[in-house]
Design an enzyme around this catalytic site. Structure first.
Site, short mmCIF file in Angstrom:
data_model
loop_
_atom_site.label_atom_id
_atom_site.label_comp_id
_atom_site.label_asym_id
_atom_site.label_seq_id
_atom_site.Cartn_x
_atom_site.Cartn_y
_atom_site.Cartn_z
N TRP A 17 1.96 19.81 -31.56
CA TRP A 17 1.40 20.88 -30.77
C TRP A 17 2.45 22.19 -31.12
O TRP A 17 2.10 23.25 -31.34
CB TRP A 17 0.85 20.86 -29.40
CG TRP A 17 -0.15 19.96 -29.44
CD1 TRP A 17 -0.34 18.84 -29.06
CD2 TRP A 17 -1.59 20.49 -29.97
NE1 TRP A 17 -1.59 18.33 -29.15
CE2 TRP A 17 -2.55 19.40 -29.51
CE3 TRP A 17 -2.20 21.58 -30.34
CZ2 TRP A 17 -3.91 19.44 -30.13
CZ3 TRP A 17 -3.42 21.60 -30.88
CH2 TRP A 17 -4.31 20.65 -30.53
N ASP B 69 3.59 26.42 -23.59
CA ASP B 69 2.22 25.82 -23.42
C ASP B 69 2.15 24.63 -22.84
O ASP B 69 2.71 23.60 -23.00
CB ASP B 69 2.03 25.49 -25.14
CG ASP B 69 0.68 24.68 -25.19
OD1 ASP B 69 0.04 24.78 -24.18
OD2 ASP B 69 0.30 24.29 -26.57
N LYS C 114 -7.88 20.11 -19.59
CA LYS C 114 -6.99 18.58 -19.10
C LYS C 114 -6.98 18.57 -17.63
O LYS C 114 -7.57 17.71 -17.22
CB LYS C 114 -5.69 18.82 -19.84
CG LYS C 114 -5.48 19.56 -21.21
CD LYS C 114 -5.61 18.37 -22.46
CE LYS C 114 -5.42 18.77 -23.75
NZ LYS C 114 -5.67 17.99 -24.73
#
Length: 362
Positions: free
Chosen positions: A103, A173, A197
């Site tokens: 990511w 993030d 999430k």
């Protein structure tokens, strides 16, 4: 209702059963208005109340200072990979990144389209199995920000402490670990997280930004890509993802009812310890991927002796009611994502399954 699956999906992920049941009760008729919340105007007083209350709940749970703004955006965290350099990197500046895995790499790739990128640190040589040492971090004078990925969902590593960046804004993030533990928001210039999430269903991205960083976007950016557009319009410039925000509202209330983030962290540590203990005590039958010091309490990654045994593990786990234990397609292996809403009972069941599987195949 039939027995619910043991849901260890990486995202979209488990939601609290209480939240799902409440949403079910209100699905057709929201608070007696004769319509679903999905059917009301986003300019209505009914939705405005949900919208503003959701912001207030985030402020309360995360202790967000008054000089920060909350935005509800769309496009997932991936859209923020682009919006951040577009909005925050000025002429003569560079964007700095810590490279910790998949990511972080995607964020770096997008940033290179709009800025010169400086890699401040990387754990590539360690196969992204740990967080790089940032104790002697040096940033260039022209750095617009330092970007980190607080939890790498695929690799299963998580920052245990955050770097000191001085006057350079720290951007994170936090898509896969926001709300899993207490957080000092004042240490960051901007935090962003896809909801799917720990916050709710997919469809909305939360951005928490220090006001001075985002109050004036570059004039040449299209309206929808400007942070100031969304701040000036309270995230109502265009139609927001109404139902996703409503679900975030319910999840935040659930977290509050559970006691807040300190209690959530303790809960997460207790339930993930069940699984990590099996891995550590298996004498190599299960092999943890992440360095122990940097293990995630959200995504537990491990492997076995060979791929055939891992496939057998997946097959038998599915037959036993477990979902989502296959590792990401880019790295293989196995992964259990234990987000806030994953019950202790599910982790206990996985612990027992892993013990039984080792006894059977070890």
């Amino acid at each position: 209702m039939n027995k619910r699956a043991y849901n260890f999906n990486a995202g979209p992920a488990a939601l609290p059963l209480e939240v799902l049941q409440q949403a079910q009760e209100q699905f057709v008729d929201f608070q007696g208005i004769g319509m679903s919340i999905m059917e009301v105007s986003h300019r209505s007083k009914q939705y405005e109340q949900v919208h503003n209350e959701t912001q207030a709940l985030l402020k309360e749970l995360l202790h967000i200072p008054d000089n920060y703004k909350i935005m509800f955006l769309q496009g997932g965290a991936s859209s923020q990979f682009t919006m951040i350099p577009m909005n925050l990197v000025g002429e003569g500046q560079v964007s700095s990144y810590v490279h910790t895995g998949s990511w972080a790499n995607k964020a770096i790739k997008e940033a290179k389209l709009f800025s010169d990128v400086h890699i401040a640190a990387s754990s590539k040589e360690q196969d992204f199995k740990e967080i790089p040492d940032l104790s002697a971090l040096e940033l260039p004078e022209q750095a617009a920000y330092l970007h980190i990925t607080s939890n790498e969902t695929i690799g299963g590593i998580q920052y245990q402490q955050f770097p000191q960046t001085g006057k350079v804004p720290l951007i994170a993030d936090m898509s896969s670990d926001i709300l899993c533990r207490p957080l000092d928001v004042s240490k960051f210039g901007l935090i962003y997280a896809g909801a799917q999430k720990n916050l709710g269903p997919s469809g909305v991205t939360i951005v928490i930004a220090r006001e001075d960083l985002v109050q004036e976007s570059p004039a040449n950016l299209p309206s929808m890509f400007r942070y100031d557009t969304h701040i000036d319009n309270n995230s109502l410039y265009n139609t927001p993802p109404v139902y996703s925000i409503y679900m975030v509202n319910l999840v935040l209330k659930w977290v509050k009812e559970k006691g807040g983030l300190a209690e959530m962290e303790q809960f997460n540590q207790e339930k993930t310890k069940l699984i990590y203990d099996v891995i550590d005590q298996s004498q190599g039958f299960y092999r943890g991927v992440a360095a122990p010091a940097d293990r995630s309490i959200m995504n537990l990654t491990f492997t076995m002796e060979n791929e055939a045994l891992e496939k057998q593990f997946i097959q038998e786990s599915q037959e036993a009611g477990f979902v989502g234990l296959k590792g990401h397609r880019s790295v293989g292996g196995l992964r259990a994502s234990t987000y806030n809403a994953v019950p202790y009972e599910s982790c206990k069941a996985l612990q027992q399954f892993m013990l039984d599987f080792q006894k059977k195949h070890g």
